[in-house]
Design a protein around this motif. Sequence first.
Motif, short mmCIF file in Angstrom:
data_model
loop_
_atom_site.label_atom_id
_atom_site.label_comp_id
_atom_site.label_asym_id
_atom_site.label_seq_id
_atom_site.Cartn_x
_atom_site.Cartn_y
_atom_site.Cartn_z
N VAL A 61 -24.00 107.06 76.95
CA VAL A 61 -24.46 105.74 77.36
C VAL A 61 -25.98 105.67 77.23
CG1 VAL A 61 -24.62 106.40 79.80
CG2 VAL A 61 -24.33 104.00 79.20
N ALA A 62 -26.49 104.46 76.96
CA ALA A 62 -27.93 104.28 76.80
C ALA A 62 -28.40 103.05 77.57
CB ALA A 62 -28.29 104.12 75.32
N ALA A 63 -29.57 103.15 78.17
CA ALA A 63 -30.26 101.97 78.67
C ALA A 63 -30.86 101.25 77.46
CB ALA A 63 -31.36 102.37 79.65
N ILE A 64 -30.85 99.92 77.47
CA ILE A 64 -31.32 99.17 76.30
C ILE A 64 -32.36 98.12 76.70
CG2 ILE A 64 -29.24 99.55 74.94
CD1 ILE A 64 -28.32 96.73 75.76
N SER A 65 -32.97 97.55 75.65
CA SER A 65 -34.18 96.75 75.81
C SER A 65 -33.94 95.29 76.17
CB SER A 65 -34.99 96.83 74.52
OG SER A 65 -34.18 96.52 73.39
N CYS A 66 -33.04 95.02 77.11
CA CYS A 66 -32.96 93.73 77.77
C CYS A 66 -32.98 94.02 79.26
CB CYS A 66 -31.71 92.96 77.36
SG CYS A 66 -30.15 93.84 77.63
N ASP A 67 -33.43 93.07 80.07
CA ASP A 67 -33.60 93.43 81.48
C ASP A 67 -33.58 92.24 82.42
OD1 ASP A 67 -36.09 92.22 80.99
OD2 ASP A 67 -37.23 93.73 82.11
N ILE A 68 -33.48 92.56 83.71
CA ILE A 68 -33.77 91.63 84.79
C ILE A 68 -35.19 91.96 85.26
CG2 ILE A 68 -33.14 90.77 87.05
CD1 ILE A 68 -30.33 91.87 86.58
N LEU A 69 -36.06 90.98 85.24
CA LEU A 69 -37.44 91.15 85.68
C LEU A 69 -37.60 90.44 87.02
CD1 LEU A 69 -40.25 92.24 84.85
CD2 LEU A 69 -40.68 90.00 83.79
N ALA A 70 -38.20 91.13 88.00
CA ALA A 70 -38.26 90.58 89.36
C ALA A 70 -39.65 90.70 89.97
CB ALA A 70 -37.26 91.31 90.25
N ALA A 71 -40.06 89.61 90.61
CA ALA A 71 -41.26 89.60 91.44
C ALA A 71 -40.81 89.71 92.89
CB ALA A 71 -42.03 88.30 91.24
N GLY A 126 -34.62 96.95 105.05
CA GLY A 126 -35.43 95.84 105.54
C GLY A 126 -35.39 94.69 104.57
N GLY A 127 -36.11 93.63 104.90
CA GLY A 127 -36.04 92.41 104.11
C GLY A 127 -37.04 92.37 102.97
N PHE A 128 -36.78 91.48 102.04
CA PHE A 128 -37.74 91.18 100.97
C PHE A 128 -37.37 89.84 100.35
CE2 PHE A 128 -34.41 93.67 98.82
CZ PHE A 128 -34.10 92.87 97.71
N SER A 129 -38.34 89.23 99.70
CA SER A 129 -38.12 88.03 98.90
C SER A 129 -38.30 88.40 97.44
CB SER A 129 -39.13 86.94 99.28
OG SER A 129 -38.96 86.53 100.62
N ALA A 130 -37.46 87.82 96.58
CA ALA A 130 -37.54 88.15 95.15
C ALA A 130 -37.18 86.94 94.31
CB ALA A 130 -36.62 89.31 94.81
N CYS A 131 -37.89 86.78 93.22
CA CYS A 131 -37.53 85.83 92.17
C CYS A 131 -37.28 86.63 90.91
CB CYS A 131 -38.63 84.81 91.93
SG CYS A 131 -38.74 83.53 93.21
N THR A 132 -36.17 86.35 90.24
CA THR A 132 -35.80 87.13 89.06
C THR A 132 -35.49 86.22 87.87
OG1 THR A 132 -33.37 87.25 89.23
CG2 THR A 132 -34.64 88.68 90.69
N GLU A 133 -35.63 86.82 86.70
CA GLU A 133 -35.26 86.16 85.44
C GLU A 133 -34.67 87.22 84.54
OE1 GLU A 133 -35.74 85.15 81.24
OE2 GLU A 133 -36.97 86.60 82.31
#
Length: 410
Positions: A61-71, A126-133
């Motif tokens: 298996v391989a990790a590939i060059s598409c992703d979820i990016l998160a702030a 614990g908590g966190f806020s995140a925005c993802t794309e």
Amino acid sequence: MQIKDLYGAKAEISGLKKRVKAITEQFRKNMGGEPEEWYSSSGRAEIIGNHTDHNHGKVIVAAISCDILAAVKKRADGIIRIHSAGFPPFELNVHDLEVNPKEYGKSVALVRGVVKAIHDRGMEVGGFSACTESTVFRGAGVSSSAAFELLVCEIFNRMYLGGRLNKVDKAIISQYAENVYFGKPCGLLDQSGISLGGINKIDFGNPQVPVIEELKPAEGYTLVITNTGGSHAALTEHYAAIKSEMLEVAAYFGKECLRDLPYEQFFDGIRQLRGKVSERAILRAFHFYEENDRVDTAAEALRAGRISDFLKAVGESGISSLNCLQNCYVPGSTQQPVALAIHMSERLIKDGAVRIHGGGFAGTILAYLADAEVEKYVAQMSKVFGKENVFTASVRIPGATRLELSELIK
């Protein structure tokens, strides 16, 4: 870490900057203030080892060059709030960790499951806020759910746990969330591929302590993934039947899974098996044993630089998935986009291989082909399935990781 390690040699900084700007604006709008940290979690490509992991088998298996990016920004109130582009926002309290069947198949279930697994290990949550794309196909074979699980797990790992969780820990935690809270009986392949990063052979003989061997990808060859337009979203029943039927074969011989059952005993017992389990279950067991052998063959070929032998094993895996595993089409349906895409590929590819990618029945196919053939192949597949559904991918060095954006986009 460089941008090429994440998104491939042809990736441009301008593209990452554009994504970062858009996510930052969404964070300010929906969460208030500025993000404190950035995270990325990749998709994965199952090179070979189709549906063997849930019977303690072997995979590449391989990790590939598409992703979820998160702030992301830490919170002190125990609330997790997530806004993902294109999806309804949700929130949960880290102290509310009961399984909720109404959440099966939803992102909130994955987060709750990850929190529960970490909490049960006696670690802080614990908590966190995140925005993802995301640029990971959802429900189409490159493991959007596993990418999301590993993203959340790595946020906790870095934000609250000081990096205490190792890569195998994170994969096991994420699998638990998907099995118990999301309602999908997956093995460990998806989560392991994303957690480990790179390309790896994994032997799940003992899933708690898998044997991992890092490999080098074939030089001069490119991965091309085609989304045929189907989705896994309504196919959990068919996906689960593969595992359950393999387990039925093992149970007939008093074993917990096929890895515990010697091939010779299985083969000698086929006459008795017929009538006790379906012929399809027997064929799927054949696939398990033969696929494990193909993984060994493919890994040895990669190590020795025998790329033609490696590609031969990948191609034979695809044939076995079609004929024995029978996960290249939905049973009883005349809509067969995966089978069509595979047959087209076989006509187009001269130096390479093609096979179903991931869970199957719908979704994506994987072609591993010589660089010189990529342009023509992509053009032809795009005519049928749409340009937006055919993309090249490179092996990504890190899987799920925290990013130092200042270093990447300086």
